[in-house]
Design a protein around this motif. Structure first.
Motif, mmCIF file in Angstrom:
data_model
loop_
_atom_site.group_PDB
_atom_site.id
_atom_site.type_symbol
_atom_site.label_atom_id
_atom_site.label_comp_id
_atom_site.label_asym_id
_atom_site.label_seq_id
_atom_site.Cartn_x
_atom_site.Cartn_y
_atom_site.Cartn_z
ATOM 1 N N ASN A 45 0.835 -1.205 0.000
ATOM 2 C CA ASN A 45 0.000 0.000 0.000
ATOM 3 C C ASN A 45 0.869 1.254 0.000
ATOM 4 O OD1 ASN A 45 0.533 0.930 2.790
ATOM 5 N ND2 ASN A 45 -0.521 -0.952 3.380
ATOM 6 N N GLN A 46 0.207 2.406 -0.101
ATOM 7 C CA GLN A 46 0.921 3.686 -0.184
ATOM 8 C C GLN A 46 0.960 4.421 1.155
ATOM 9 O OE1 GLN A 46 -1.072 4.181 -4.500
ATOM 10 N NE2 GLN A 46 -0.333 6.130 -3.692
ATOM 11 N N GLY A 47 0.403 3.784 2.205
ATOM 12 C CA GLY A 47 0.419 4.469 3.494
ATOM 13 C C GLY A 47 -0.097 3.542 4.576
ATOM 14 N N GLY A 106 1.777 2.077 -7.303
ATOM 15 C CA GLY A 106 0.410 2.187 -6.793
ATOM 16 C C GLY A 106 -0.433 3.144 -7.617
ATOM 17 N N PHE A 107 0.129 4.317 -7.929
ATOM 18 C CA PHE A 107 -0.555 5.353 -8.719
ATOM 19 C C PHE A 107 -1.843 5.840 -8.061
ATOM 20 C CE2 PHE A 107 1.715 2.615 -11.855
ATOM 21 C CZ PHE A 107 2.732 3.506 -12.118
ATOM 22 N N GLY A 108 -1.998 5.611 -6.767
ATOM 23 C CA GLY A 108 -3.218 6.012 -6.059
ATOM 24 C C GLY A 108 -4.062 4.817 -5.662
ATOM 25 N N SER A 109 -3.947 3.722 -6.409
ATOM 26 C CA SER A 109 -4.801 2.560 -6.138
ATOM 27 C C SER A 109 -4.465 1.896 -4.808
ATOM 28 C CB SER A 109 -4.674 1.528 -7.261
ATOM 29 O OG SER A 109 -3.400 0.905 -7.227
ATOM 30 N N MET A 119 -6.481 7.855 -9.057
ATOM 31 C CA MET A 119 -5.464 7.462 -10.038
ATOM 32 C C MET A 119 -4.673 8.716 -10.386
ATOM 33 S SD MET A 119 -5.860 5.381 -13.577
ATOM 34 C CE MET A 119 -4.529 5.218 -14.768
ATOM 35 N N ARG A 120 -3.393 8.601 -10.268
ATOM 36 C CA ARG A 120 -2.419 9.699 -10.487
ATOM 37 C C ARG A 120 -3.051 10.984 -11.047
ATOM 38 N NH1 ARG A 120 3.453 8.306 -13.101
ATOM 39 N NH2 ARG A 120 4.696 9.660 -11.790
ATOM 40 N N ALA A 121 -3.041 12.011 -10.222
ATOM 41 C CA ALA A 121 -3.658 13.303 -10.542
ATOM 42 C C ALA A 121 -5.159 13.178 -10.774
ATOM 43 C CB ALA A 121 -2.975 13.985 -11.722
ATOM 44 N N ALA A 150 1.811 8.131 0.522
ATOM 45 C CA ALA A 150 2.565 8.508 -0.664
ATOM 46 C C ALA A 150 1.525 8.825 -1.719
ATOM 47 C CB ALA A 150 3.467 7.358 -1.109
ATOM 48 N N GLY A 151 0.941 10.002 -1.617
ATOM 49 C CA GLY A 151 -0.156 10.369 -2.521
ATOM 50 C C GLY A 151 -0.392 11.856 -2.473
ATOM 51 N N GLY A 152 -1.180 12.327 -3.413
ATOM 52 C CA GLY A 152 -1.446 13.754 -3.487
ATOM 53 C C GLY A 152 -0.167 14.557 -3.680
ATOM 54 N N SER A 153 0.868 13.907 -4.165
ATOM 55 C CA SER A 153 2.187 14.555 -4.346
ATOM 56 C C SER A 153 2.627 15.274 -3.079
ATOM 57 C CB SER A 153 2.162 15.532 -5.535
ATOM 58 O OG SER A 153 1.877 14.836 -6.721
ATOM 59 N N GLY A 183 5.000 14.049 -7.858
ATOM 60 C CA GLY A 183 4.526 12.705 -8.230
ATOM 61 C C GLY A 183 3.474 12.707 -9.315
ATOM 62 N N GLU A 184 2.723 13.786 -9.418
ATOM 63 C CA GLU A 184 1.573 13.760 -10.321
ATOM 64 C C GLU A 184 1.626 14.748 -11.468
ATOM 65 O OE1 GLU A 184 -1.998 12.412 -7.505
ATOM 66 O OE2 GLU A 184 -0.221 13.157 -6.513
ATOM 67 N N ILE A 185 2.354 15.853 -11.323
ATOM 68 C CA ILE A 185 2.225 16.918 -12.324
ATOM 69 C C ILE A 185 2.672 16.491 -13.723
ATOM 70 C CG2 ILE A 185 4.454 18.014 -11.741
ATOM 71 C CD1 ILE A 185 2.851 20.708 -12.310
HETATM 72 MO MO1 MOS Z 1 -1.921 9.671 -5.976
HETATM 73 S S1 MOS Z 1 -3.622 9.337 -7.070
HETATM 74 O O1 MOS Z 1 -2.491 10.957 -4.982
HETATM 75 O O2 MOS Z 1 -1.547 8.302 -5.078
#
Ligand code: MOS
Length: 703
Positions: A212-214, A243-246, A352-354, A508-511, A669-671
């Motif tokens: 997972n991302q967190g 992960g890309f957010g998933s 999903m990413r951005a 690890a999300g939302g940049s 991470g997203e831009i």
């Molecule tokens: Mo990203 S969609 O904020 O992991």
């Protein structure tokens, strides 16, 4: 041949090492196989799980051949809704697995099979026959779907509708207007490592190795779902293959594995197959965006409207914030942004990413290109003329913006200056050639985070921060930040990450990861340094400082904080077949201080590749008669690969912004995944004279 070039304006002589292209600390472990991902852990006595998924879109489970399956040798359990423990709602209906006989979408988990071996579990799940009383199928999003409504807020808490002035009147008064609708397909997060969990339940403690991302958030969700004291739940995610957010929050896999461990009293391993990823991991909703622009003959916008539609499941509201980024990008006296959501019999979309920016900026930056053509103003120039003084939505000053510099530097790097604005007139052999540009923006956010820094006897430092390294390089950058603050080389840092027993931290999300975790590490490191400089002795167990940054975040200045970028693309289209190739992408970004030139470059290049993929390739194809998406693997769902692009060139501005977290970075991470799809679409339109307004742009749409 593909080459990926990078121009890296980084001073590697900076003594702190921050900014230097330090190689990933775990890189060798990863490429030699020494790094263990969740599913590669095999505790003694482990049982293998497999998820049986609904084969109908909606309905009610009426019965099954469960008893027959249970008699198969090596099968230990077939857990269905009548046997699963009660789960409390953790604010995500998708996590309430096996709680009722109702089926909400095709592919929803209906049973968890546990067996002695992987193959037996898979075999048993395929032998399970579930009988359903089948319901209806309502899966197609449209702008007049009867379930459409305005949610109270949209993803991340943003406003649903905002309005100023009178867009209708401005449109009627203007000689140059655009009123077009842009659509994006359902897109699926496709990390290399599918979601996986190894759950252990011993002496009333739930111990979970998860991808997972967190881990803090996943642990909190598990404690809520199973009504456990958070202190008895531990979640670790030492190595995560994307992960890309998933993987930003708990997914059904970790809940099911925990159910299995609790019911069987044995450790349980459970993973999604690649096919399951398309139902159970969360994905980007399809979006429909109506964009209206009005301008004077000089190109100055008088109206800007973005009205968007997306879907969610019947289990959980999730509204992609597609019009939110448009609020901050361009100003106009009259503006209207709205979000409408339809609740359909589909899997629940998620991050999903951005989320928001990727489809939203595609729409508005495509419309800006169409406006530029109508006005006969160069598309770069049109954007320069519309550069706002302050954040158009909040009225706040920008902490820094530099979009103008990204556009002008990008134009120079790309060779934009003598561009012929006419569409469909350039040829190289059998190829039509075109170029496109788009702006990019993504919020620079921080989230609460804690950290623990301990000075050890002998000069080493132990640093604990609940960062997750999903491949982006968090482990390396956290060590660099600590080393920089403590004034020691990176190899004197003993770093612990990705463990919910560490001080609580965000995903690890939302940049936002680097800024948030890094701020906590910086704060704790400064306090340790201060204590040492005061002559505090280091006891044998170490001199420890634990901090969090909640007060620091609350005290941040009143600024609009965003990263910006400019994307430039060359596209070529085969005259006969409509085949589209992209020989060249250039991205220039203003993202504050860059912490590690090597890992940062990967983020930008990866994001741009993902935008290209969204523009030309990725296509969740809905089957309206069966429900669900028809393509559930990489043979039928193509994700852009190296061969899909010639060169990608990335540059970033040397941007100093004093209004950010103390390291001065905006998040990257997203831009890279913002604006790239619009730049591709704009380049294809320039090449061919055909404007395709629904992604992905595939050859048949050009012929
Ligand atoms: Mo990203 S969609 O904020 O992991």
């Amino acid at each position: 041949m593909s080459t990926v070039d990078v121009v890296t304006p980084v001073d590697t002589s900076v003594p702190t090492g921050l900014g230097a292209p330090v190689a990933r600390l775990e890189g060798r472990d990863k490429v030699t196989g020494a790094a263990r991902y969740a599913y590669e852990h095999t505790p003694d006595g482990v049982l293998y799980g497999w998820i049986a998924q609904s084969s109908v879109t909606t309905g009610t489970i009426m019965g099954s051949n469960r008893d027959e399956v249970l008699r198969m040798p090596g099968v230990r359990a077939v857990v269905m809704h009548d046997q699963a423990p009660h789960l409390e709602d953790a604010e995500d209906g998708e996590l309430l697995v096996l709680q009722s006989a109702a089926v909400a979408y095709r592919g929803q988990p209906v049973a968890l099979v546990l067996a002695d071996t992987f193959d037996t579990a898979r075999e048993a799940a395929s032998a399970l026959r579930v009988e359903y009383d089948e319901g209806g199928i309502d899966v197609v999003l449209s702008t007049d779907h009867p379930t459409l409504y305005a949610p109270e807020t949209v993803n991340a808490g943003f406003e649903t509708d905002t309005s100023q002035g009178d867009v209708d009147a401005a449109m009627a008064d203007s000689s140059v207007t655009i009123d077009e609708t842009y659509e994006t397909a359902a897109l699926f997060n496709s990390p290399m490592e599918p979601h996986a969990t190894v759950a252990t339940w011993v002496d009333g403690r739930l111990d979970v190795l998860d991808s997972n991302q967190g881990t803090s958030g996943v642990a909190t969700s598990l404690a809520t779902l199973f009504s456990l004291d958070p202190a008895v739940v531990r979640v670790r995610a030492q190595h995560v293959g994307g992960g890309f957010g998933s993987k930003g929050s708990a997914r059904p896999v970790v809940v099911l594995a925990s159910i299995g461990a609790m019911l069987s009293g044995r450790p349980v391993k459970l993973a999604y197959t690649r096919q399951m990823m398309f139902s159970l991991s969360g994905y980007r909703t399809p979006t429909i965006s109506r964009i209206r622009l009005a301008a004077d003959s000089g190109g100055h916008l008088s109206a800007l409207s973005h009205q968007t539609y997306s879907h969610s499941s019947t289990l959980q509201e999730f509204t992609e914030q597609t019009a939110e980024p448009t609020r901050h990008l361009w100003a106009a006296p009259s503006r209207l942004m709205t979000h409408r959501l339809a609740r359909l019999d589909v899997p629940t979309p998620r991050w999903m990413r951005a989320p928001g920016e990727a489809p939203g900026i595609y729409a508005v930056e495509s419309a800006m290109d169409e406006l530029a053509l109508k006005l006969e103003i160069d598309p770069v120039e049109l954007r320069l003329r519309n550069e706002p003084e302050v954040d158009p939505h909040t009225g706040q000053p920008f902490s820094s913006r530099h979009l103008v510099e990204c556009l002008t530097r990008g134009a120079e790097l790309f060779g934009w200056h003598d561009r012929d604005p006419r569409q469909g007139v350039r040829r190289i052999g059998r190829w039509l050639v075109g170029t496109g540009v788009a702006a990019a923006t993504y919020p620079a956010s921080v989230m609460p985070a804690g950290a623990r820094v301990t000075a050890l006897p002998g000069g080493r430092f132990s640093v604990g921060v609940n960062a997750t390294d999903i491949g982006q390089g968090a482990r390396t950058v956290m060590a660099q930040i600590a080393a920089a603050e403590l004034g020691v080389p990176v190899d004197l840092i003993d770093l612990s990450i990705a463990d919910s027993d560490l001080p609580t931290a965000g995903v690890a999300g939302g940049s936002s990861g680097t800024a948030s975790w890094g701020w906590a590490v910086t704060k704790a490191s400064r306090q340790v340094t201060e204590l040492l400089s005061q002559g505090q002795p280091v006891p044998p167990e170490g001199l420890e400082v634990v901090v969090d940054i909640e007060e620091d975040i609350a005290a941040m200045s009143d600024h609009s904080r965003f990263a910006y970028g400019a994307q430039f693309v060359e596209a070529r289209v085969d005259l006969d077949s409509g085949e589209i190739v992209v020989p060249r992408m250039v991205g220039v970004f203003a993202a504050g201080r860059i912490m590690n030139a090597r890992t940062a470059r990967s983020q930008f290049v990866g994001g741009m590749t993902m935008g290209l993929s969204m523009a030309l390739h990725e296509h969740g194809m809905l089957d309206p008669t069966q429900g669900d998406y028809g393509n559930h693997d990489f043979a039928t769902y193509h994700v852009a690969a190296n061969a899909d692009v010639g060169s990608i060139e990335v540059e970033w501005l040397d941007e100093e912004d004093p209004h950010l977290a103390p390291m001065g970075g905006k998040g990257i991470g997203e831009i890279g995944n913002v604006g790239a799809a619009a730049a591709v679409a704009n380049a294809v339109a320039h090449a061919t004279g055909v404007r395709v307004r629904d992604l992905p742009i595939q050859p048949d749409k050009l012929l």
